[in-house]
Design a protein around this motif. Structure first.
Motif, PDB file in Angstrom:
ATOM      1  N   THR A 119      11.162   1.629  -1.269  1.00 43.27           N
ATOM      2  CA  THR A 119      10.220   0.560  -1.568  1.00 43.27           C
ATOM      3  C   THR A 119      10.964  -0.738  -1.869  1.00 43.27           C
ATOM      4  OG1 THR A 119      10.074   0.736  -3.985  1.00 43.27           O
ATOM      5  CG2 THR A 119       8.843   2.366  -2.710  1.00 43.27           C
ATOM      6  N   ASP A 120      10.185  -1.805  -2.004  1.00 43.30           N
ATOM      7  CA  ASP A 120      10.743  -3.092  -2.415  1.00 43.30           C
ATOM      8  C   ASP A 120      10.934  -3.122  -3.928  1.00 43.30           C
ATOM      9  OD1 ASP A 120      10.251  -3.652   0.229  1.00 43.30           O
ATOM     10  OD2 ASP A 120       8.533  -4.971  -0.175  1.00 43.30           O
ATOM     11  N   CYS A 137       5.881  -1.353  -6.524  1.00 50.80           N
ATOM     12  CA  CYS A 137       4.699  -0.503  -6.360  1.00 50.80           C
ATOM     13  C   CYS A 137       3.720  -0.992  -5.293  1.00 50.80           C
ATOM     14  CB  CYS A 137       3.964  -0.328  -7.696  1.00 50.80           C
ATOM     15  SG  CYS A 137       4.951   0.504  -8.966  1.00 50.80           S
ATOM     16  N   LYS A 138       4.229  -1.268  -4.106  1.00 53.51           N
ATOM     17  CA  LYS A 138       3.328  -1.542  -2.982  1.00 53.51           C
ATOM     18  C   LYS A 138       2.780  -0.218  -2.480  1.00 53.51           C
ATOM     19  CE  LYS A 138       5.417  -5.820  -1.279  1.00 53.51           C
ATOM     20  NZ  LYS A 138       6.124  -6.477  -0.135  1.00 53.51           N
ATOM     21  N   PRO A 139       1.478  -0.014  -2.515  1.00 53.24           N
ATOM     22  CA  PRO A 139       0.912   1.286  -2.139  1.00 53.24           C
ATOM     23  C   PRO A 139       1.323   1.754  -0.754  1.00 53.24           C
ATOM     24  CG  PRO A 139      -0.734  -0.030  -3.251  1.00 53.24           C
ATOM     25  CD  PRO A 139       0.445  -0.927  -3.031  1.00 53.24           C
ATOM     26  N   ALA A 140       1.469   0.838   0.199  1.00 47.64           N
ATOM     27  CA  ALA A 140       1.811   1.240   1.564  1.00 47.64           C
ATOM     28  C   ALA A 140       3.163   1.935   1.638  1.00 47.64           C
ATOM     29  CB  ALA A 140       1.799   0.011   2.476  1.00 47.64           C
ATOM     30  N   GLN A 141       4.004   1.720   0.650  1.00 46.94           N
ATOM     31  CA  GLN A 141       5.334   2.316   0.674  1.00 46.94           C
ATOM     32  C   GLN A 141       5.416   3.625  -0.120  1.00 46.94           C
ATOM     33  OE1 GLN A 141       7.479  -1.125  -0.918  1.00 46.94           O
ATOM     34  NE2 GLN A 141       8.261  -1.617   1.137  1.00 46.94           N
ATOM     35  N   PHE A 142       4.360   3.986  -0.814  1.00 50.18           N
ATOM     36  CA  PHE A 142       4.388   5.134  -1.720  1.00 50.18           C
ATOM     37  C   PHE A 142       3.854   6.420  -1.097  1.00 50.18           C
ATOM     38  CE2 PHE A 142       5.874   2.525  -4.998  1.00 50.18           C
ATOM     39  CZ  PHE A 142       6.075   3.262  -6.158  1.00 50.18           C
ATOM     40  N   GLU A 162      -7.753   3.771  -8.628  1.00 53.68           N
ATOM     41  CA  GLU A 162      -8.496   4.732  -7.810  1.00 53.68           C
ATOM     42  C   GLU A 162      -8.577   4.319  -6.351  1.00 53.68           C
ATOM     43  OE1 GLU A 162     -12.283   5.623  -9.406  1.00 53.68           O
ATOM     44  OE2 GLU A 162     -11.506   6.380 -11.311  1.00 53.68           O
ATOM     45  N   ASP A 163      -8.571   3.013  -6.090  1.00 49.98           N
ATOM     46  CA  ASP A 163      -8.707   2.567  -4.705  1.00 49.98           C
ATOM     47  C   ASP A 163      -7.358   2.407  -4.003  1.00 49.98           C
ATOM     48  OD1 ASP A 163      -7.771   0.421  -6.107  1.00 49.98           O
ATOM     49  OD2 ASP A 163      -9.250  -1.025  -5.355  1.00 49.98           O
ATOM     50  N   SER A 164      -6.255   2.860  -4.644  1.00 52.57           N
ATOM     51  CA  SER A 164      -4.950   2.748  -4.013  1.00 52.57           C
ATOM     52  C   SER A 164      -4.872   3.648  -2.788  1.00 52.57           C
ATOM     53  CB  SER A 164      -3.841   3.137  -4.994  1.00 52.57           C
ATOM     54  OG  SER A 164      -2.604   3.239  -4.336  1.00 52.57           O
ATOM     55  N   GLN A 165      -4.286   3.142  -1.720  1.00 50.20           N
ATOM     56  CA  GLN A 165      -4.173   3.932  -0.500  1.00 50.20           C
ATOM     57  C   GLN A 165      -3.108   5.016  -0.612  1.00 50.20           C
ATOM     58  OE1 GLN A 165      -2.728   0.018   1.284  1.00 50.20           O
ATOM     59  NE2 GLN A 165      -1.910   1.478   2.761  1.00 50.20           N
ATOM     60  N   ALA A 166      -2.257   4.958  -1.636  1.00 56.14           N
ATOM     61  CA  ALA A 166      -1.250   6.007  -1.893  1.00 56.14           C
ATOM     62  C   ALA A 166      -1.168   6.225  -3.393  1.00 56.14           C
ATOM     63  CB  ALA A 166       0.088   5.614  -1.313  1.00 56.14           C
ATOM     64  N   ARG A 167      -2.248   6.692  -3.944  1.00 51.76           N
ATOM     65  CA  ARG A 167      -2.376   6.754  -5.397  1.00 51.76           C
ATOM     66  C   ARG A 167      -1.529   7.888  -5.995  1.00 51.76           C
ATOM     67  NH1 ARG A 167      -7.752   8.282  -8.952  1.00 51.76           N
ATOM     68  NH2 ARG A 167      -6.913   7.644 -10.982  1.00 51.76           N
TER      69      ARG A 167
END
Length: 525
Positions: free
Chosen positions: A389-390, A423-428, A454-459
């Motif tokens: 991640t970044d 914590c960019k969701p796309a990277q998790f 809850e709405d995170s794409q990679a929660r």
């Protein structure tokens, strides 16, 4: 006919030196009383006795001729004494020097035990913890010592040997000195005691270590319900931190030699705590016997944690002035990124030199465990997944986020350590899902909630959140790069994070936790 060459032996049991003739009444013979007794250790050796006479003289070994060998190099007598055999006892011989003006005797003593370099007293602290005694002996030597003095090398060897001892570290935060006696005996002949070494060790003189010891008695779990006692202790520690600025820690202390560092540790309260915590954690990890189905957790410093199951021990983001000393205790380490407060090069090099994994995205010294893309690993019972991640917009793809499962013997602890990820969701994606414990920075909430919402794409859905990164002493107080204050993290965590996990924890250096297979708790001895 060829004439045979004759040789004269150098070693003579009876010999004479001839001087110019003179009237017997004019002869004299002087031998200082201090020369009339010669002492040797069990190794033997030689000693020269000057002979002051104007007459001829001879040398006779009156007793001890099997081990005393005189040589006459001119106007002196050199006494050559053999080494005692193993098990040999004290012995005494006599050598007579006979001249026309009289006879004088030299007593030759050989001791089975010689205390070549045995200090009467040694003073130790938590930097200088070892001492030694050099003894020559043909008789077996044994030692008695206090239970806090450890024999490093005390196996007896006939002849001369340096015997070594260690006092370990002294971790009592309330009593600042301890003392005892190391006794050296000959193991035969009635075991008569021969020497005593008085050993005194000073602990941490800075009473700040009492503050951290008191803090460890309080419960770090449950931020909204932090007790007033714990709050006051954290506030006191925060004040200690504020007294030690960035330049003292980063530019002076970390580069100082051992003696200079020790003085700074006594002068600055937080540095005394910093050192005391390390020694306490190392001793605790070394001696911990972990129950089946549990994982012990120690917070060391900043974002650095040590974990131990019944079968394995590892560290995550370990950084400390003394970190390299942990290598013998650790099976592997993970390192999120190369920033100075998360990495320890001497420790990584020590691990790599022993073939122990260093999991990172940058350390090529452990190349088979270095990956700049998401990876999976298996080390013993432990399974590991990583995401890249970044750290921030200007430092992309430099962070290794680690998700780790301990396996059954560690209670199947499922742990996520994010380092300094933004914590960019796309990277998790590779590390997303439910988790037992998640270690977050206690610096800001804006980034972290992106993978907790809850709405995170990679929660990530942790049951327990541990906040770290408080009081990084490399940072400034009140300006960028700014330290995350302890009490500031408490304030930050209450409104932002209380709804994202069952429990919130704000441990500080040296805190011990335990995962019992179902829940995270303060460890109780």
């Amino acid at each position: 006919m060829k004439r045979r060459r004759m040789t004269i032996p150098v070693l003579m049991l009876a010999a004479a030196v001839w001087l110019p003739s003179c009237n017997r009444n004019e002869g004299f013979f002087k031998l200082d009383a201090s020369l009339q007794e010669q002492s040797f250790g069990c190794l033997g050796g030689r000693a020269s006795v000057p002979v002051n006479t104007n007459t001829s003289f001879t040398v006779n070994v009156a007793s001890g001729n099997e081990w005393i060998h005189p040589i006459i190099p001119g106007m002196s007598v050199t006494l050559v004494v053999d080494a005692l055999p193993e098990g040999g006892q004290d012995r005494v011989g006599m050598v007579d020097i006979v001249t026309g003006a009289g006879t004088k005797s030299v007593t030759v003593r050989q001791n089975a035990v010689s205390w070549d370099s045995v200090p009467e007293k040694v003073r130790l602290n938590n930097t200088a913890v070892t001492f030694s005694a050099t003894i020559s002996s043909s008789r077996r030597i044994r030692f008695d010592m206090p239970d806090w003095v450890t024999p490093v090398d005390t196996a007896w060897t006939s002849g001369q040997k340096t015997y070594r001892f260690s006092a370990g570290v002294y971790l009592d935060p309330y009593t600042f000195t301890r003392s005892g006696i190391v006794k050296a005996y000959t193991a035969d002949g009635g075991s008569t005691m021969a020497r005593e070494i008085s050993v005194e060790q000073s602990a941490y003189r800075n009473t700040a270590v009492q503050t951290i010891a008191e803090l460890w008695k309080t419960d770090p779990i449950g931020i909204p319900s932090t007790s007033s006692e714990r709050y006051d202790l954290l506030r006191e520690i925060e004040n200690y931190c504020n007294e030690c600025d960035r330049e003292i820690f980063r530019d002076t202390y970390l580069d100082a030699g051992g003696e200079a560092a020790g003085k700074l540790e006594e002068e600055y309260a937080i540095l005394s705590i910093y050192r005391y915590v390390f020694d306490s954690v190392m001793e605790s990890v070394r001696n911990a016997v972990v129950e089946e189905g549990t994982t012990r957790i120690w917070m060391l410093y900043n974002s650095g944690f040590i974990f131990k199951t019944p079968t394995q021990c590892w560290g995550m983001d370990i950084n400390h002035r003394y970190a390299v000393l942990l290598e013998p205790l650790l099976d592997f380490i993970t390192v999120s990124h190369s920033d100075a407060d998360h990495v320890d090069k001497p420790l990584m090099d020590a691990m790599s030199s022993k073939g122990k994994p260093v999991i990172s995205n940058f350390y090529t010294g452990s190349s088979s465990w270095c990956s700049t893309t998401p990876a999976t690993y298996r080390i013993g019972n432990i399974s590991i997944k990583t995401a890249i991640t970044d750290e921030n917009d200007s430092e992309p793809d430099c962070m290794t986020v680690v998700r780790l499962n301990t396996g059954a013997d560690g209670g199947n602890l499922d742990l996520v350590h994010i380092g300094d990820s933004n914590c960019k969701p796309a990277q998790f994606g590779p590390v997303a899902g439910d988790a037992d414990v998640m270690i977050l920075r206690g610096i800001s909430a804006a980034n972290e909630v992106r993978v907790l919402a809850e709405d995170s794409q990679a929660r990530i859905r942790p049951d327990n959140i541990i906040f770290s990164h408080q009081e990084e002493l490399r940072h400034y107080v009140g300006k960028s790069p700014m330290r995350a204050p302890i009490l500031g993290t408490l304030s930050l965590a209450r409104p932002y994070f209380r709804y994202y996990a069952q429990t919130l924890s704000l441990p500080f250096w040296g805190t011990q936790l335990v995962w019992d297979g179902t829940s995270l708790k303060k460890f109780e001895e």
